[in-house]
Design an enzyme around this catalytic site. Structure first.
Site, PDB file in Angstrom:
ATOM      1  N   LYS A  74     -59.292  78.905 -28.662  1.00 57.78           N
ATOM      2  CA  LYS A  74     -60.305  78.464 -29.629  1.00 57.78           C
ATOM      3  C   LYS A  74     -60.124  79.033 -31.030  1.00 57.78           C
ATOM      4  CE  LYS A  74     -61.851  75.821 -27.840  1.00 57.78           C
ATOM      5  NZ  LYS A  74     -60.978  74.682 -27.362  1.00 57.78           N
ATOM      6  N   SER A  75     -58.885  79.401 -31.335  1.00 59.55           N
ATOM      7  CA  SER A  75     -58.604  79.933 -32.670  1.00 59.55           C
ATOM      8  C   SER A  75     -58.015  78.878 -33.605  1.00 59.55           C
ATOM      9  CB  SER A  75     -57.635  81.111 -32.565  1.00 59.55           C
ATOM     10  OG  SER A  75     -58.224  82.153 -31.840  1.00 59.55           O
ATOM     11  N   GLY A  76     -57.896  77.642 -33.120  1.00 59.69           N
ATOM     12  CA  GLY A  76     -57.330  76.590 -33.974  1.00 59.69           C
ATOM     13  C   GLY A  76     -55.977  76.088 -33.483  1.00 59.69           C
ATOM     14  N   THR A  77     -55.736  76.255 -32.195  1.00 63.15           N
ATOM     15  CA  THR A  77     -54.459  75.863 -31.595  1.00 63.15           C
ATOM     16  C   THR A  77     -54.132  74.388 -31.848  1.00 63.15           C
ATOM     17  OG1 THR A  77     -55.289  77.237 -29.783  1.00 63.15           O
ATOM     18  CG2 THR A  77     -53.151  76.173 -29.465  1.00 63.15           C
ATOM     19  N   THR A  78     -55.123  73.534 -31.648  1.00 59.97           N
ATOM     20  CA  THR A  78     -54.913  72.088 -31.770  1.00 59.97           C
ATOM     21  C   THR A  78     -54.458  71.744 -33.191  1.00 59.97           C
ATOM     22  OG1 THR A  78     -56.833  71.943 -30.309  1.00 59.97           O
ATOM     23  CG2 THR A  78     -56.010  69.872 -31.233  1.00 59.97           C
ATOM     24  N   TRP A  79     -55.091  72.356 -34.145  1.00 59.11           N
ATOM     25  CA  TRP A  79     -54.759  72.148 -35.557  1.00 59.11           C
ATOM     26  C   TRP A  79     -53.341  72.656 -35.842  1.00 59.11           C
ATOM     27  CZ3 TRP A  79     -57.736  75.061 -40.029  1.00 59.11           C
ATOM     28  CH2 TRP A  79     -57.470  74.435 -41.252  1.00 59.11           C
ATOM     29  N   HIS A 138     -50.914  80.867 -25.057  1.00 59.83           N
ATOM     30  CA  HIS A 138     -51.974  81.829 -25.372  1.00 59.83           C
ATOM     31  C   HIS A 138     -51.551  83.221 -24.882  1.00 59.83           C
ATOM     32  CE1 HIS A 138     -54.802  78.813 -26.574  1.00 59.83           C
ATOM     33  NE2 HIS A 138     -55.095  78.366 -25.378  1.00 59.83           N
ATOM     34  N   SER A 169     -67.145  78.924 -30.167  1.00 60.23           N
ATOM     35  CA  SER A 169     -66.309  77.772 -29.809  1.00 60.23           C
ATOM     36  C   SER A 169     -65.942  77.813 -28.318  1.00 60.23           C
ATOM     37  CB  SER A 169     -65.044  77.794 -30.685  1.00 60.23           C
ATOM     38  OG  SER A 169     -64.266  76.667 -30.452  1.00 60.23           O
ATOM     39  N   GLY A 293     -64.966  72.305 -36.308  1.00 58.00           N
ATOM     40  CA  GLY A 293     -63.799  72.613 -37.147  1.00 58.00           C
ATOM     41  C   GLY A 293     -64.159  73.286 -38.466  1.00 58.00           C
TER      42      GLY A 293
HETATM   43  P1  A3P Z   1     -65.095  74.692 -33.150  1.00 56.55           P
HETATM   44  O1  A3P Z   1     -65.480  74.713 -31.715  1.00 56.55           O
HETATM   45  O2  A3P Z   1     -65.590  75.898 -33.900  1.00 56.55           O
HETATM   46  O3  A3P Z   1     -65.437  73.443 -33.851  1.00 56.55           O
HETATM   47  P2  A3P Z   1     -58.364  75.362 -30.111  1.00 56.55           P
HETATM   48  O4  A3P Z   1     -57.604  74.241 -30.734  1.00 56.55           O
HETATM   49  O5  A3P Z   1     -57.659  76.687 -30.218  1.00 56.55           O
HETATM   50  O6  A3P Z   1     -58.841  75.029 -28.778  1.00 56.55           O
HETATM   51  O7  A3P Z   1     -59.632  75.592 -31.054  1.00 56.55           O
HETATM   52  C1  A3P Z   1     -60.605  74.597 -31.142  1.00 56.55           C
HETATM   53  C2  A3P Z   1     -61.348  74.809 -32.434  1.00 56.55           C
HETATM   54  O8  A3P Z   1     -60.567  74.291 -33.524  1.00 56.55           O
HETATM   55  C3  A3P Z   1     -62.637  74.023 -32.415  1.00 56.55           C
HETATM   56  O9  A3P Z   1     -63.519  74.783 -33.253  1.00 56.55           O
HETATM   57  C4  A3P Z   1     -62.211  72.722 -33.066  1.00 56.55           C
HETATM   58  O10 A3P Z   1     -63.274  71.973 -33.575  1.00 56.55           O
HETATM   59  C5  A3P Z   1     -61.279  73.244 -34.157  1.00 56.55           C
HETATM   60  N1  A3P Z   1     -60.313  72.243 -34.627  1.00 56.55           N
HETATM   61  C6  A3P Z   1     -59.631  71.325 -33.895  1.00 56.55           C
HETATM   62  N2  A3P Z   1     -58.849  70.591 -34.692  1.00 56.55           N
HETATM   63  C7  A3P Z   1     -59.031  71.038 -35.952  1.00 56.55           C
HETATM   64  C8  A3P Z   1     -58.496  70.659 -37.228  1.00 56.55           C
HETATM   65  N3  A3P Z   1     -57.616  69.670 -37.352  1.00 56.55           N
HETATM   66  N4  A3P Z   1     -58.908  71.346 -38.303  1.00 56.55           N
HETATM   67  C9  A3P Z   1     -59.806  72.357 -38.199  1.00 56.55           C
HETATM   68  N5  A3P Z   1     -60.345  72.761 -37.023  1.00 56.55           N
HETATM   69  C10 A3P Z   1     -59.960  72.109 -35.920  1.00 56.55           C
END
Ligand code: A3P
Length: 325
Positions: A74-79, A138, A169, A293
């Site tokens: 939940k640190s922004g992995t997807t991004w 992770h 998150s 996000g």
């Molecule tokens: P929130 O739950 O605070 O909205 P991970 O990807 O590590 O699982 O983390 C998920 C967090 O990254 C979620 O945060 C999600 O909304 C946020 N996130 C996913 N895609 C993003 C993007 N393109 N830009 C910014 N934040 C993003």
């Protein structure tokens, strides 16, 4: 919330019967604690996390130019996955309506070593992977395959995030994954603070990679979700240089930096059909990876004393390290 997940949990959330004898034998010796969504978390080498990494440690074959994207959940992995995939393969996959991210969630394009590639006791075939290969994990550094730990050539990108936002998150995310009701925030708050969360303790995870990035900045690039939000242009240029694919003058002039940032933005990715209605091969719905996000959403959830408690732990843990998050 629990209705948002398929009836069968992904393999990496399943219990011991899905594992090899070898893993079960090791697991039976490990300390366990109650899990946030699966029933158990196991402590291995000082960290609490799901155990599929054991097989990866044994079988992973490193290539020198491999790129590893590392985060605490939940640190922004997807991004990060979307950004690095788009950046590193920008010649092979220019941003058009046929770009792989249009029809694939970032987690399908940059698979997790431990929860996707090595689950189910499989030894993955990487022959179709583009080069350089990009993996994500992770895992704490100490639990990565030894070849990765010792390599001076592969690149590790670590993205960290403020623990208060991570906790909130994570609480939302794990409640979506749970099959049986939701965890109350109070119930999991203490676990998080005690370091009992997937791949936790959170602070030890961050600190380990922070220290590695100080020791060897050419091998480990460490940056923060909050900085990426605030100065994305600067950070993506730094990322491109670190990965050995800096933007050319022509790319700069054409506005490619902004184009990549916009393409990988929360707004763009979360609005794609694949991320609104698609699922990962594990059955997890893509939309659970997109919530708000933003920076600072913890203010809407944490009582003052909870925020103060996390801040205090952060201060104590990072004291003397030079790291401020
Ligand atoms: P929130 O739950 O605070 O909205 P991970 O990807 O590590 O699982 O983390 C998920 C967090 O990254 C979620 O945060 C999600 O909304 C946020 N996130 C996913 N895609 C993003 C993007 N393109 N830009 C910014 N934040 C993003």
């Amino acid at each position: 919330m629990s209705s948002e997940i398929s009836s069968s949990p992904p393999k990496y959330l399943q219990e011991e019967e899905a594992l090899t004898q070898e893993c079960n034998a090791l697991i039976s010796t490990l300390p366990t604690r109650k899990g946030w969504w699966a029933s158990h978390l196991y402590q291995y080498q000082g960290f609490w996390y799901l155990q599929a990494l054991i097989s990866c440690r044994k079988h992973f074959q490193l290539q020198n130019c491999d790129i590893f994207l590392v985060t605490s959940p939940k640190s922004g992995t997807t991004w990060l996955k979307a950004l690095v995939f788009t950046l590193a393969y920008r010649t092979k996959y220019p941003i058009t309506k046929n770009h792989p991210l249009i029809n694939n969630n970032p987690h399908d394009l940059v698979p997790f070593l431990e929860t996707r590639l090595y689950v189910d006791n499989q030894i993955p075939d990487f022959s179709s992977f583009p080069h350089p290969r990009i993996f994500s994990t992770h895992s704490p550094h100490t639990s990565l395959p030894e070849t990765v730990q010792k390599s001076s050539n592969c690149k590790i990108v670590y993205l960290c995030r403020n623990p208060k936002d991570v906790f909130v998150s994570l609480w939302h995310f794990t409640n979506k994954l749970r099959l049986n009701g939701t965890n109350s925030m109070e119930e999991v708050f203490d676990s998080f603070c005690q370091g009992v969360s997937g791949y936790g303790p959170f602070w030890d995870h961050v600190l380990e990679y922070w220290n590695l990035s100080k020791e060897n900045p050419d091998r480990v690039l460490f940056f923060k979700f909050e900085d990426l939000k605030e100065k994305p242009g600067l950070l993506i240029r730094r990322l491109a240089e670190f990965l050995g694919c800096p933007f050319s003058a022509g790319e700069e002039e054409s506005g490619l930096v902004d184009e990549i940032l916009k393409f990988c933005s929360f707004e763009n990715l979360s609005a794609l059909e694949i991320n609104k209605n698609g699922k990962l091969s594990s059955g997890v719905e893509n939309k659970v990876f997109f919530r708000q996000g933003v920076v600072g959403d913890w203010r809407n959830y944490l009582a003052n004393e909870m925020a103060e408690k996390i801040d205090k732990i952060t201060e104590e843990k990072f004291n003397g390290s030079g790291l401020i998050i």
